[in-house]
Design an enzyme around this catalytic site. Structure first.
Site, PDB file in Angstrom:
ATOM      1  N   ARG A 154       0.897  -1.257   0.000  1.00 34.85           N
ATOM      2  CA  ARG A 154      -0.030   0.058  -0.163  1.00 34.85           C
ATOM      3  C   ARG A 154       0.959   1.186  -0.231  1.00 34.85           C
ATOM      4  NH1 ARG A 154      -2.741  -0.906   5.578  1.00 34.85           N
ATOM      5  NH2 ARG A 154      -0.672  -1.901   5.622  1.00 34.85           N
ATOM      6  N   LYS A 207      -3.675 -11.823  -7.169  1.00 36.99           N
ATOM      7  CA  LYS A 207      -3.197 -10.229  -7.052  1.00 36.99           C
ATOM      8  C   LYS A 207      -4.678  -9.442  -7.634  1.00 36.99           C
ATOM      9  CE  LYS A 207      -1.600  -6.361  -7.141  1.00 36.99           C
ATOM     10  NZ  LYS A 207      -1.107  -5.574  -5.967  1.00 36.99           N
ATOM     11  N   LEU A 253     -13.208  -0.805   5.488  1.00 36.12           N
ATOM     12  CA  LEU A 253     -14.709  -0.434   5.726  1.00 36.12           C
ATOM     13  C   LEU A 253     -14.911   0.996   6.226  1.00 36.12           C
ATOM     14  CD1 LEU A 253     -16.180  -3.648   7.577  1.00 36.12           C
ATOM     15  CD2 LEU A 253     -16.486  -2.957   5.174  1.00 36.12           C
ATOM     16  N   GLY A 260      -9.376   5.529  -5.182  1.00 34.54           N
ATOM     17  CA  GLY A 260      -8.650   6.047  -6.299  1.00 34.54           C
ATOM     18  C   GLY A 260      -7.176   5.267  -6.373  1.00 34.54           C
ATOM     19  N   CYS A 263      -3.539   1.533  -8.551  1.00 33.62           N
ATOM     20  CA  CYS A 263      -4.063   0.150  -8.587  1.00 33.62           C
ATOM     21  C   CYS A 263      -5.411  -0.381  -8.495  1.00 33.62           C
ATOM     22  CB  CYS A 263      -3.388  -0.706  -7.228  1.00 33.62           C
ATOM     23  SG  CYS A 263      -1.587  -0.604  -7.239  1.00 33.62           S
ATOM     24  N   LYS A 266      -7.113   0.496 -11.859  1.00 35.54           N
ATOM     25  CA  LYS A 266      -6.447  -0.179 -13.108  1.00 35.54           C
ATOM     26  C   LYS A 266      -7.022  -1.697 -12.959  1.00 35.54           C
ATOM     27  CE  LYS A 266      -2.087  -0.775 -12.430  1.00 35.54           C
ATOM     28  NZ  LYS A 266      -1.733  -2.215 -12.050  1.00 35.54           N
TER      29      LYS A 266
HETATM   30  C1  UDX Z   1      -3.558  -0.985  -2.914  1.00 35.86           C
HETATM   31  C2  UDX Z   1      -3.781  -2.146  -2.272  1.00 35.86           C
HETATM   32  O1  UDX Z   1      -4.121  -2.208  -0.895  1.00 35.86           O
HETATM   33  C3  UDX Z   1      -2.330  -2.816  -2.159  1.00 35.86           C
HETATM   34  O2  UDX Z   1      -2.498  -4.092  -1.338  1.00 35.86           O
HETATM   35  C4  UDX Z   1      -2.070  -3.023  -3.649  1.00 35.86           C
HETATM   36  O3  UDX Z   1      -0.813  -3.834  -3.917  1.00 35.86           O
HETATM   37  C5  UDX Z   1      -1.967  -1.626  -4.377  1.00 35.86           C
HETATM   38  O4  UDX Z   1      -3.223  -1.210  -4.265  1.00 35.86           O
HETATM   39  P1  UDX Z   1      -3.020   1.523  -2.487  1.00 35.86           P
HETATM   40  O5  UDX Z   1      -3.972   1.978  -3.771  1.00 35.86           O
HETATM   41  O6  UDX Z   1      -1.661   1.870  -2.131  1.00 35.86           O
HETATM   42  O7  UDX Z   1      -2.959  -0.163  -2.154  1.00 35.86           O
HETATM   43  O8  UDX Z   1      -3.948   2.216  -1.222  1.00 35.86           O
HETATM   44  P2  UDX Z   1      -5.202   1.548  -0.391  1.00 35.86           P
HETATM   45  O9  UDX Z   1      -4.473   2.088   1.095  1.00 35.86           O
HETATM   46  O10 UDX Z   1      -5.621   0.287  -0.646  1.00 35.86           O
HETATM   47  O11 UDX Z   1      -6.343   2.361  -0.773  1.00 35.86           O
HETATM   48  C6  UDX Z   1      -6.937   2.417  -1.971  1.00 35.86           C
HETATM   49  C7  UDX Z   1      -7.986   3.472  -2.189  1.00 35.86           C
HETATM   50  O12 UDX Z   1      -9.062   2.836  -1.346  1.00 35.86           O
HETATM   51  C8  UDX Z   1      -7.832   4.860  -1.708  1.00 35.86           C
HETATM   52  O13 UDX Z   1      -8.284   5.683  -2.400  1.00 35.86           O
HETATM   53  C9  UDX Z   1      -8.195   4.949  -0.203  1.00 35.86           C
HETATM   54  O14 UDX Z   1      -8.645   6.070   0.027  1.00 35.86           O
HETATM   55  C10 UDX Z   1      -9.472   4.138  -0.235  1.00 35.86           C
HETATM   56  N1  UDX Z   1     -10.112   3.446   0.913  1.00 35.86           N
HETATM   57  C11 UDX Z   1      -9.585   2.432   1.316  1.00 35.86           C
HETATM   58  C12 UDX Z   1     -11.181   3.784   1.210  1.00 35.86           C
HETATM   59  O15 UDX Z   1     -12.013   4.582   0.699  1.00 35.86           O
HETATM   60  N2  UDX Z   1     -11.677   3.086   2.317  1.00 35.86           N
HETATM   61  C13 UDX Z   1     -10.870   2.222   3.115  1.00 35.86           C
HETATM   62  O16 UDX Z   1     -11.277   1.718   4.047  1.00 35.86           O
HETATM   63  C14 UDX Z   1      -9.664   1.708   2.337  1.00 35.86           C
END
Ligand code: UDX
Length: 439
Positions: A154, A207, A253, A260, A263, A266
């Site tokens: 992350r 993945k 949650l 956004g 990852c 996409k």
């Molecule tokens: C994600 C996956 O978590 C990670 O395992 C993968 O390798 C890459 O993609 P990342 O995109 O860096 O990681 O961020 P993450 O913390 O997962 O959040 C993704 C999106 O979800 C963000 O926009 C975040 O704001 C949103 N989010 C996350 C929520 O809206 N609510 C949540 O509870 C968690």
């Protein structure tokens, strides 16, 4: 062991530095000479907490090198990791594998001894098989094993996620690839991290399935938040009640403005395309993508409604523009939908983000960038929290109230307590909780 990491983007750089931390000798390769020069000078092109110290420490120890010379770098290593970008292909949503295949062909030409070639990049199911064919075609003289080793990092906690993963997934064929992957991750045996060995296609699918499920979980709670607003429930408490169920778990949650990042958008699209290609449609993931995109636009309505139905001629202060906190990454951030839409309806937008301004300036024209959150509130008719940076949680509400023209807060990340904000004299709108009038 000796490792070559092809690609020094977010995944390649973090993975290379962490493999060096494991005690391996790593060379990170990139075509971008300017980027390699920066890295050699110990400067990091991305914001990732702790990465600069790791790169500096292992660079000085001689365990982590940077090079533009792929041929020379892969000639005598035990494993070559492909960590190049696999962006969404314009127009059709498939993952663009141009960089993966061109790296593979360069690697094939450069190998001098039996080597394991590992895809670290997120690649569609079946890519490993295609790479096998490429290496057999280009190097019938060499034993080249393919492995799939997707990352689950992350942004903002990538080093911790690499050093203490819930699991390591390795798609392998043959004993040699398995031995090399076991050696690469041997230090994790100390903390008994499960290493899951699977077939290539299985690892690739794990993945996409993981990211798509996490995106589904977020979208589920986001839709539930809308229902909570109708029935007067509190989505934070609903999420807590759900999360205490061991079968659900409390993470991912947190209701917000939509997901956004580089990852989830996409990977959900790529998985949908894979399902279409194999005539096994993933209708839930298709719905998640469409609900998520619609949600960012719904957030605009929420802000306009909190401003009395019109933002024409109003000054709106935005706190946070990156797709999540602790990163400078703007990719698919909700702010890229929300801010232009407010401007299109005639609002003047001021913004502050602790790390995102450099990236955001070129993506969000006509925004007045401020040096701190209080400057954003000067004369504002509304303050909108888009990214939950920790520094916003402790803002002096009285100071904000004194400087705003209209005391109105729209909190798209539920960082404030409604009663506290109402008592400070604000009209307060948030996600999945009843709106409160100024106390
Ligand atoms: C994600 C996956 O978590 C990670 O395992 C993968 O390798 C890459 O993609 P990342 O995109 O860096 O990681 O961020 P993450 O913390 O997962 O959040 C993704 C999106 O979800 C963000 O926009 C975040 O704001 C949103 N989010 C996350 C929520 O809206 N609510 C949540 O509870 C968690």
């Amino acid at each position: 062991m000796r490792i070559a990491m092809i690609g020094t983007g977010y995944v390649g750089l973090v993975s290379g530095a962490c493999f060096a931390e494991f005690g391996h000798d790593v060379v990170c390769v990139d075509r971008d000479e300017a980027k390699i020069r920066m890295l050699r000078e110990g400067r990091i092109p991305i914001y990732e907490p702790g990465l600069d110290a790791l790169v500096q420490r292992h660079g000085e120890a001689g365990r982590l090198a940077f090079s533009t010379d792929l041929k020379g770098s892969v000639a005598d290593v035990d494993a070559v990791f492909i960590a190049v970008g696999t962006p969404t292909r314009r127009g059709d949503g498939h993952a663009d594998l141009t960089y993966v295949f061109s790296a593979a062909e360069e690697i094939a030409a450069a190998l001098t001894r039996p080597t394991v070639v590992v895809t670290k990049s997120t690649v569609p199911v079946g890519t490993g098989r295609k790479l096998q064919a490429i290496f057999r075609q280009h190097r019938p003289d060499l034993q080249v094993d393919i492995a799939s080793n997707p990352e689950f990092l992350r942004e903002g906690s990538a080093i911790e996620d690499f050093m203490r993963p819930d699991r390591v997934v390795c798609g392998v064929e043959g004993a040699r690839a398995r031995e090399v992957m076991e050696q690469a991750y041997r230090p994790l045996n100390l903390i008994e991290t499960p290493i899951l060995f699977t077939a290539l296609e299985t690892a690739e699918l794990i993945k996409y399935a993981t990211n798509s499920f996490l995106a589904t979980k977020i979208t589920f709670i986001n839709e539930l938040a809308d229902l909570c607003e109708r029935v007067g429930a509190d989505v934070q408490v609903v999420a807590k009640g759900m999360g205490l169920d061991g079968r659900i778990g409390r993470k991912f949650l947190h209701a917000g403005p939509g997901f956004g990042g580089s990852c989830f958008p996409k990977d959900t699209l790529a998985l949908i395309r894979t399902g279409e290609h194999h005539n096994s449609h993933l209708r839930i993931v298709e719905t998640v993508v469409s609900v998520n995109e619609g949600r960012k636009r719904r957030m605009v309505r929420k802000v306009v409604s909190a401003c009395g139905g019109v933002v024409e001629g109003k000054r709106i202060g935005v706190l946070g523009v990156t797709f999540k906190p602790n990163t400078d990454d703007m990719r698919d951030s909700p702010s890229l939908v929300i801010v232009p839409a407010l401007q299109a309806e005639g609002a003047e937008v001021l913004a502050f983000d602790p790390e995102g301004q450099r990236e955001a300036e070129r993506m969000l024209p006509d925004v007045t960038w401020c040096e701190d959150p209080y400057a954003v509130a000067e004369g504002a008719d509304a303050l909108v929290v888009i990214t939950e940076w920790n520094i916003f949680r402790g803002l002096d509400l009285d100071r904000l109230h004194a400087s705003m023209r209209t005391p109105c807060i729209v909190d798209l990340r539920n960082i404030f307590d409604p009663e506290t904000v109402a008592r400070a004299g604000f009209a307060y709108t948030s996600i999945g909780r009843p709106a409160v009038a100024a106390g």
